[in-house]
Design an enzyme around this catalytic site. Structure first.
Site, short mmCIF file in Angstrom:
data_model
loop_
_atom_site.label_atom_id
_atom_site.label_comp_id
_atom_site.label_asym_id
_atom_site.label_seq_id
_atom_site.Cartn_x
_atom_site.Cartn_y
_atom_site.Cartn_z
N ASP A 192 -23.29 -22.59 -1.64
CA ASP A 192 -23.58 -21.30 -2.80
C ASP A 192 -23.77 -21.59 -4.04
O ASP A 192 -23.70 -21.04 -5.00
CB ASP A 192 -22.36 -20.48 -2.55
CG ASP A 192 -21.96 -19.88 -1.13
OD1 ASP A 192 -22.93 -19.86 -0.26
OD2 ASP A 192 -20.89 -19.81 -0.95
N THR A 247 -23.83 -14.36 3.87
CA THR A 247 -23.99 -14.25 5.09
C THR A 247 -22.90 -13.25 5.50
O THR A 247 -23.02 -12.29 6.54
CB THR A 247 -23.72 -15.65 5.80
OG1 THR A 247 -24.89 -16.47 5.48
CG2 THR A 247 -23.82 -15.29 7.53
N HIS A 292 -29.32 -18.37 1.97
CA HIS A 292 -29.67 -18.84 0.58
C HIS A 292 -30.20 -17.59 -0.04
O HIS A 292 -31.36 -17.10 0.66
CB HIS A 292 -30.70 -19.74 0.89
CG HIS A 292 -30.08 -21.24 1.42
ND1 HIS A 292 -30.89 -22.33 1.61
CD2 HIS A 292 -28.60 -21.31 1.27
CE1 HIS A 292 -29.89 -23.23 2.02
NE2 HIS A 292 -28.73 -22.78 1.92
P1 GDP Z 1 -27.31 -21.10 -1.92
O1 GDP Z 1 -26.62 -20.79 -0.54
O2 GDP Z 1 -27.01 -22.42 -2.49
O3 GDP Z 1 -28.74 -20.96 -2.14
O4 GDP Z 1 -26.54 -20.14 -2.93
P2 GDP Z 1 -26.10 -18.59 -2.79
O5 GDP Z 1 -27.65 -17.81 -2.55
O6 GDP Z 1 -25.28 -18.34 -1.49
O7 GDP Z 1 -25.55 -18.32 -3.98
C1 GDP Z 1 -26.06 -18.17 -5.18
C2 GDP Z 1 -26.28 -17.08 -6.10
O8 GDP Z 1 -26.38 -17.25 -7.22
C3 GDP Z 1 -27.06 -15.96 -5.52
O9 GDP Z 1 -26.77 -14.71 -5.49
C4 GDP Z 1 -28.26 -16.16 -6.68
O10 GDP Z 1 -29.25 -15.36 -6.73
C5 GDP Z 1 -27.43 -16.35 -7.77
N1 GDP Z 1 -28.31 -17.40 -8.74
C6 GDP Z 1 -28.68 -18.53 -8.65
N2 GDP Z 1 -29.01 -19.09 -9.85
C7 GDP Z 1 -28.46 -18.21 -10.76
C8 GDP Z 1 -28.22 -18.28 -12.13
O11 GDP Z 1 -28.82 -19.19 -12.87
N3 GDP Z 1 -27.88 -17.19 -12.91
C9 GDP Z 1 -27.23 -16.02 -12.16
N4 GDP Z 1 -26.68 -15.09 -12.83
N5 GDP Z 1 -27.36 -15.96 -10.83
C10 GDP Z 1 -27.91 -17.18 -10.17
#
Ligand code: GDP
Length: 420
Positions: free
Chosen positions: A13, A298, A41
């Site tokens: 995440d 998820t 993601h």
């Molecule tokens: P992944 O599984 O690694 O893609 O990560 P997830 O999607 O599960 O979790 C990452 C969360 O952080 C998501 O809700 C993204 O929209 C959010 N996100 C990603 N980069 C940033 C950022 O730079 N700032 C903020 N505030 N949210 C972010």
């Protein structure tokens, strides 16, 4: 870019979806190389907000080929639902291919996952209950069914019936109703028919991309701390999120991977069980979780939250050799006056920066240094050089302790909210 792996450097995440979505705008091929629909993601772009579970985050680039790689375990019904949802939002999925060597995640895997967690009771792993672990277990035990097997319907139905003979015994022993072989085969075959010739041998496509210097992105799921071999076993995923796993799982010779981007959050989060040394419990943890909206993509489960752990991120770097790090969610830390930063662990009276095995890690305590916060919002910052000095110092600390340079800094969830 030529061949770039985007991998998680913490517990998962980290924001890999956002980084992949961004880089995918310039990519010719995007490949998911491990895991299944336990992934979530999150991608936020001009089309809306999407939680991608099986589909590579490159799907929003209409000219990129997106591959569900041979290293994945694929629930074809879930994949069809995900594709239908994307299509409903006007996103074309014509360029998606599913490797015919990937393994099928069958309905019994989902059921067995939940039964296994129930049996483990207090020792449960905290899986997402999607059947990913049991599907990989069958793959290793040589009971798996590969995607190409749907092409021979008669044989496929026989395989399903044969597998269910033993699976149903286990299911019934747990007190659940057995699965009907005909109904199960019907469901999977129907989904396979919907996918049609998007099920393909992906090796010639990937080989051609590499030979012609096409820009290839390899998208990892979860992070190094959940790697089957190098994570906090048994609280790990059943595949290898490390860049080494990308070679096998995508079908790319190891020496062709030219860049490895390690994605870290500016703090830490974890979903599921297992040691998490910098975890913030109680009200402080709740405050960070709410502010940063840390709920599983998820399952919607509240994520465990904690301070940045340089031992964990360095562990990931030692195994991946990041050419650069992408730091996400720096904006979130703007709320803090001071920010604890874990530089090492204390273990049995000694300081260490090595990652100990799981049971030993349980008794490690973080050694913190305190960073000064910047106490300002970052949304109007357009250049890394214009970040507040304290934020730049914080980033420098990550570079120093992890040992790799930072190439990207996320300051918001949207695709554009990134400093390069
Ligand atoms: P992944 O599984 O690694 O893609 O990560 P997830 O999607 O599960 O979790 C990452 C969360 O952080 C998501 O809700 C993204 O929209 C959010 N996100 C990603 N980069 C940033 C950022 O730079 N700032 C903020 N505030 N949210 C972010």
């Amino acid at each position: 870019m030529p061949v770039t792996a985007v991998v998680g450097a913490q517990w998962g995440d980290e924001g890999k979806g956002k980084i992949t979505d961004l880089l995918a705008q310039e990519a010719d091929v995007v490949i998911r190389y491990q895991g299944g629909n336990n992934a979530g993601h999150t991608v936020v772009n001009q089309h809306g907000t999407f939680k991608l579970h099986l589909v590579p985050s490159g799907i929003f680039n209409p000219s990129a080929l997106c591959i569900v790689g041979p290293g994945m375990v694929v629930n074809l019904e879930v994949l069809c639902e995900e594709l239908a949802n994307l299509e409903a939002h006007g996103i074309s999925t014509a360029n998606l291919r599913v490797s015919d060597r990937a393994h099928l995640l069958m309905p019994w895997h989902t059921l067995l996952d939940r039964l296994d967690e129930r049996e483990r009771g207090r020792q449960k792993l905290g899986t997402t209950g999607q059947g990913v672990g049991p599907a990989y277990a069958d793959k290793v035990a040589r009971h798996g069914i590969q995607v190409y097997e749907v092409r021979d319907e008669r044989r496929f139905r026989a395989r399903v019936a044969h597998e269910l003979e033993t699976k149903n015994k286990v299911i019934e022993r747990f007190g659940d109703a057995p699965l009907d072989a005909i109904a199960v085969a019907d469901r999977v075959l129907r989904a396979a028919a919907t996918l049609g010739d998007r099920i393909a041998d992906t090796l010639p496509l990937v080989e051609h991309a590499v030979r012609t210097d096409a820009r290839v992105l390899l998208e990892g799921q979860l992070g190094a701390m959940r790697d089957l071999d190098w994570g906090i076993y048994p609280y790990v995923t059943s595949s290898n999120p490390l860049a080494g796993g990308a070679s096998i799982g995508a079908g790319i010779p190891a020496r062709c991977i030219t860049k490895v981007i390690g994605v870290v959050k500016a703090y830490s989060t974890a979903v599921g069980e297992g040691p998490f040394p910098t975890e913030m419990k109680g009200r402080d943890g709740d405050a960070l979780r709410e502010m940063a909206n840390e709920y599983g993509a998820t399952t919607g489960r509240p994520r465990r939250v904690g301070w940045f752990d340089a031992v964990a991120a360095r562990h990931a770097h030692r195994l991946n050799a990041f050419t650069e790090i992408a730091v996400t969610k720096l904006d979130v830390l703007g709320a803090y006056e001071t920010i604890p930063f874990c530089v090492a662990y204390e273990l049995d009276g000694r300081r260490t920066t090595d990652m100990p095995p799981t049971q030993v890690l349980e008794r490690a305590t973080p050694i913190y240094e305190t960073c000064t916060g910047w106490r300002t919002a970052l949304d109007s910052v357009g250049d890394r050089a214009h970040l507040p000095a304290e934020a730049r110092q914080y980033l420098a600390k990550i570079e120093q302790t992890v040992g790799a340079p930072i190439g990207m800094v996320g300051i918001g969830p949207e695709r554009a909210a990134i400093l390069l």
